[in-house]
Design an enzyme around this catalytic site. Structure first.
Site, PDB file in Angstrom:
ATOM      1  N   GLN A 125      33.890  46.298  31.220  1.00 22.92           N
ATOM      2  CA  GLN A 125      33.623  46.604  32.630  1.00 22.92           C
ATOM      3  C   GLN A 125      33.552  48.122  32.839  1.00 22.92           C
ATOM      4  O   GLN A 125      34.459  48.856  32.453  1.00 22.92           O
ATOM      5  CB  GLN A 125      34.730  45.990  33.511  1.00 22.92           C
ATOM      6  CG  GLN A 125      34.512  46.181  34.997  1.00 22.92           C
ATOM      7  CD  GLN A 125      33.247  45.496  35.514  1.00 22.92           C
ATOM      8  OE1 GLN A 125      32.965  44.342  35.215  1.00 22.92           O
ATOM      9  NE2 GLN A 125      32.469  46.214  36.315  1.00 22.92           N
TER      10      GLN A 125
ATOM     11  N   ASP B 280      25.625  42.457  28.570  1.00 23.25           N
ATOM     12  CA  ASP B 280      25.248  43.313  29.708  1.00 23.25           C
ATOM     13  C   ASP B 280      23.866  43.942  29.499  1.00 23.25           C
ATOM     14  O   ASP B 280      23.272  44.468  30.442  1.00 23.25           O
ATOM     15  CB  ASP B 280      26.280  44.444  29.877  1.00 23.25           C
ATOM     16  CG  ASP B 280      27.253  44.169  31.015  1.00 23.25           C
ATOM     17  OD1 ASP B 280      26.898  43.387  31.919  1.00 23.25           O
ATOM     18  OD2 ASP B 280      28.350  44.746  31.002  1.00 23.25           O
TER      19      ASP B 280
ATOM     20  N   LYS C 214      33.419  37.427  37.596  1.00 24.85           N
ATOM     21  CA  LYS C 214      32.755  37.057  36.339  1.00 24.85           C
ATOM     22  C   LYS C 214      33.521  35.929  35.653  1.00 24.85           C
ATOM     23  O   LYS C 214      32.931  34.978  35.148  1.00 24.85           O
ATOM     24  CB  LYS C 214      32.636  38.288  35.427  1.00 24.85           C
ATOM     25  CG  LYS C 214      31.581  39.268  35.941  1.00 24.85           C
ATOM     26  CD  LYS C 214      31.601  40.623  35.250  1.00 24.85           C
ATOM     27  CE  LYS C 214      30.602  41.551  35.950  1.00 24.85           C
ATOM     28  NZ  LYS C 214      30.613  42.917  35.432  1.00 24.85           N
TER      29      LYS C 214
END
Ligand code: NDP
Length: 280
Positions: free
Chosen positions: A96, A119, A52
């Site tokens: 995460q 997200d 990422k």
């Protein structure tokens, strides 16, 4: 021979488009910043986080890294999220997953400002997707829609079967396909006569997390097959939920693992970061 949908190539197209837009924003004095938080040192998470950050570098998005130890208190994480919510120079926040077992993932996700939830996991964004309002959408399903569209595969009116009903893949996938005017079925571990259900699909999306479970018998001749799974086979080799060798001769198009859905997930995260600045 089936068309192999090249997620690497398509994700590069998307990332190059983002790069141009990020550059243009920089020209106007605007910078996009993504804050990435990792808790603990789960090796898979470390790889995802690294990829990422690389995506950010490629597109010119600034990334900030926060690493908390695996035994950090949930309060410490929540305080960090709160601080990042308040910071005007931070546009996107990514925690995460998975978090260590002593942390409540739902509480942490809900603590992220919905305006920075790149997200797309915050209940407000999930709700917005459900009722057709603008908001962040989970990156993997968003990437799959792009893979289909950019490969010239039409979705409207098609019978789509989504195998898997998780909050991050299956459910948002089904909602996005519905938004694209598909006729959608969601199948899962309690579905009866699974093969009959999946054989109805013009577009089959496999997100089960079971190595090579979907063999040729599950697939209608000429269907499009999207493999979301990231698993290890008996030789510890990376593989999807789809048994490529038996499905490829039956279908009209298929995504490989690796190099299919995976790269698109990161590209769409960067896309969401770009959107975050427009959502302010
Ligand atoms: P989950 O484990 O959360 O969900 C799996 C789903 O599959 C559940 O709905 C489950 O049903 C269903 N299922 C499991 N076994 C069967 C079975 N034998 N028959 C029918 N349905 C079954 O997984 P995720 O959605 O998080 O991920 C799915 C896969 O995608 C994983 O391999 C994951 O690693 C991968 N992934 C890949 C990403 C990428 O970027 N490429 C991103 C995210 C995930 P039930 O609800 O009834 O238990």
């Amino acid at each position: 021979m089936a068309m192999i949908i090249d997620g690497k190539e398509i994700s590069l197209q998307v990332k190059d488009e983002i790069k141009k837009k990020v550059e243009a924003l920089k020209g106007q004095g605007k910078e996009i910043t993504l804050a990435v938080i990792q808790v603990g040192d789960n090796p898979a998470s470390t790889v995802y986080v690294r990829n990422k950050k690389r995506g950010c570098e490629y597109t010119g998005i600034r990334s900030l890294s926060y690493e908390l130890s695996g035994d950090a208190a949930e309060e410490e994480l929540l305080a960090l999220v709160e601080e990042l919510n308040e910071r005007e120079d931070v546009n996107g926040i990514l925690v995460q997953l998975p978090l260590p077992p002593h942390m409540d993932e739902d509480r942490v996700i809900s603590a992220i400002s919905p305006l920075k939830d790149v997200d797309g996991f915050h209940p407000q964004n999930v709700g917005n997707l459900c009722i057709g309002r603008p908001g962040f959408v989970s990156c993997t399903p968003l990437g799959i829609i792009q893979l289909l569209k950019r490969s010239g595969i039409s979705i409207e009116g098609k019978k789509c079967v989504v195998l898997g009903r998780s909050n991050i893949v299956g459910k948002p996938m089904a909602l996005l396909l519905l938004r694209e005017n598909a006729t959608v079925t969601i199948a899962h571990s309690r579905t009866e006569n699974l093969k009959e259900v999946t054989r109805e699909a013009d577009i089959l999306i496999a997100a089960v997390g079971r190595a090579k479970m979907i063999t040729g018998e599950y697939v209608k001749e000429g269907a499009v097959v999207i493999d979301v799974g990231i698993n290890r086979d008996e030789n510890n080799k990376l593989c999807g939920d789809v048994d490529f060798d038996t499905v490829e001769p039956v279908c009209s198009a298929i995504t490989p693992v690796p190099g299919g859905v995976g790269p698109m997930t990161i590209a769409m995260l960067l896309h969401n970061c770009l959107e975050s600045i427009e959502r302010e």
